[in-house]
Design an enzyme around this catalytic site. Structure first.
Site, PDB file in Angstrom:
ATOM      1  N   THR A   1       1.520  -4.547   4.608  1.00  0.00           N
ATOM      2  CA  THR A   1       1.908  -4.425   5.656  1.00  0.00           C
ATOM      3  C   THR A   1       1.174  -5.923   5.900  1.00  0.00           C
ATOM      4  O   THR A   1       1.491  -6.294   6.936  1.00  0.00           O
ATOM      5  CB  THR A   1       0.808  -3.423   6.562  1.00  0.00           C
ATOM      6  OG1 THR A   1      -1.019  -3.883   5.835  1.00  0.00           O
ATOM      7  CG2 THR A   1       0.827  -2.674   6.088  1.00  0.00           C
ATOM      8  N   ASP A   2       0.313  -6.856   5.183  1.00  0.00           N
ATOM      9  CA  ASP A   2      -0.563  -7.996   5.514  1.00  0.00           C
ATOM     10  C   ASP A   2       0.558  -8.819   6.339  1.00  0.00           C
ATOM     11  O   ASP A   2       0.258  -9.852   6.524  1.00  0.00           O
ATOM     12  CB  ASP A   2      -1.000  -8.135   3.926  1.00  0.00           C
ATOM     13  CG  ASP A   2      -2.821  -7.387   3.583  1.00  0.00           C
ATOM     14  OD1 ASP A   2      -2.351  -6.614   4.587  1.00  0.00           O
ATOM     15  OD2 ASP A   2      -2.973  -7.340   2.680  1.00  0.00           O
TER      16      ASP A   2
ATOM     17  N   THR B   1       1.150  -1.012   0.171  1.00  0.00           N
ATOM     18  CA  THR B   1      -0.180   0.059   0.024  1.00  0.00           C
ATOM     19  C   THR B   1       0.432   1.569  -0.423  1.00  0.00           C
ATOM     20  O   THR B   1       0.447   2.174  -0.488  1.00  0.00           O
ATOM     21  CB  THR B   1      -1.051   0.074   1.101  1.00  0.00           C
ATOM     22  OG1 THR B   1      -1.823  -0.985   0.870  1.00  0.00           O
ATOM     23  CG2 THR B   1      -1.723   1.307   1.154  1.00  0.00           C
TER      24      THR B   1
END
Ligand code: ASP
Length: 342
Positions: A101-102, A21
């Site tokens: 971030t995942d 992101t």
């Protein structure tokens, strides 16, 4: 600034972009959920933070540009190889990885065990795409470079700079689907803070990492991939179907995300005991997200041949188990000792 400081050359920090992101874009500035991750180039990302120029000389590389939900072994191997090569150069002082971030916590832990350098390695990311109002990526990137350029960040293992906090790779985990302070280190807390150009540490990590790691990237590269290890979850009504299918598919290891203190539904526990008896390594972790799994506590590890993950979450336990199996370590006592050390 003293005269000497004014003439001291800036450190060089390598920034390796992998997507996420932080490199995401939406159709309009108000969108923070409907956007595409991993589209903006590393050069465009760096251009949003002109202040980087007064902190470090930047060496930028685009290693990938993906949504980190799609992270996998091949990119992990490429990334670790490239990081080790860059950090072996005298002219690189520290390194930042821009990531989604995942799966950030999984990549950070993979690097914690495969990077062979004491130079600062910092992973960062963002919760809002670069196109968003109040995008958090540029400031996270500035803080990550500030940290990587700071000699006090050396020899502390792989660090995560996010929302002004510094986390250790082993303990950090994503705790929010939307908030911009999306990461926490449950049980242990942050290692320190990076804010307004200043870096402050409050503690050191004690588990072995980086140059102390027994795991060798060469061993994985020779094999081309990590041994197949999958995560299964215990829950009300759990069946044995997934475990049986994994064993049939030839999986080498299974991590179970147990309920509570790693307790496992009786049906699933029997399937895992059968899997272990057929030669599959089984590690018992917890789906709770904080706390630790006590050996021989909520399940009879010794009797069933299971390894306890302690405080390591299921997704990081998968990384450690896969690395151990790749090195040929599958015996219960050896696996337990690795989980106790790393
Ligand atoms: N799906 C995105 C990723 O992990 C989420 C993010 O970066 O925040 O790449």
């Amino acid at each position: 600034m003293s005269v000497e400081a004014a003439h001291r050359p800036l450190p060089t920090v390598a920034v390796l972009a992998t997507g996420g992101t932080i490199a995401g874009e939406a159709a309009d500035a108000a969108s923070t959920a409907d956007y595409k991750a991993g589209v903006v180039s590393v050069d465009r990302l760096l251009a949003t933070v002109p202040a980087l120029g007064s902190i470090a000389r930047i060496h930028a590389e685009q290693v990938a540009n993906i949504d980190s939900k799609d992270m996998g072994d091949a990119l992990w191997i490429t990334l670790a190889r490239r990081i080790n090569a860059l950090l072996a150069q005298d002219d690189i002082d520290g390194l930042v990885i821009a990531h989604g971030t995942d799966t950030l916590e999984e990549t950070a832990y993979w690097l914690q065990l495969t990077v062979a350098s004491t130079k600062p390695v910092v992973v960062t990311a963002a919760m809002r795409p670069l196109s968003a109002l109040s995008a958090d990526g540029p400031l996270n990137l500035l803080n990550a470079v500030t940290l990587a350029a700071n000699p006090h960040a050396a020899a502390r293992g792989v660090l995560v700079a996010f929302a002004n906090q510094i986390h250790g790779a082993r303990d950090v985990t994503k705790v929010s689907t939307y908030a911009i302070d999306a990461f926490a280190s449950p049980e242990s807390g942050v290692l320190g803070w990076v804010q307004d150009g200043r870096v402050e540490f409050q503690r050191r990590v004690t588990r072995a990492h980086t140059v102390e790691s027994v795991f060798k990237l060469d061993v994985i590269e020779t094999q081309g991939a990590l041994p197949a290890v999958q995560v299964v979850v215990s829950h009300a009504g759990a069946s044995r179907a997934i475990v049986d299918a994994l064993v049939d598919a030839g999986v080498r290891g299974i991590v179970v995300a147990g309920t509570g203190n790693g307790s496992i539904h009786a049906t699933l526990q029997q399937a895992l005991a059968d899997a272990r008896a057929s030669g599959v390594a089984v590690v018992r972790s917890s789906r709770v997200g904080s706390g630790h799994v006590m050996r021989n506590g909520a399940a009879p590890d010794d009797a069933l041949g299971l390894v306890s993950a302690g405080t390591l979450n299921p997704y990081k336990a998968r990384v450690l188990l896969a690395l151990a199996l790749a090195h040929g370590w599958s015996e219960l006592a050896m696996l337990q000792s690795l989980f106790d050390q790393y």
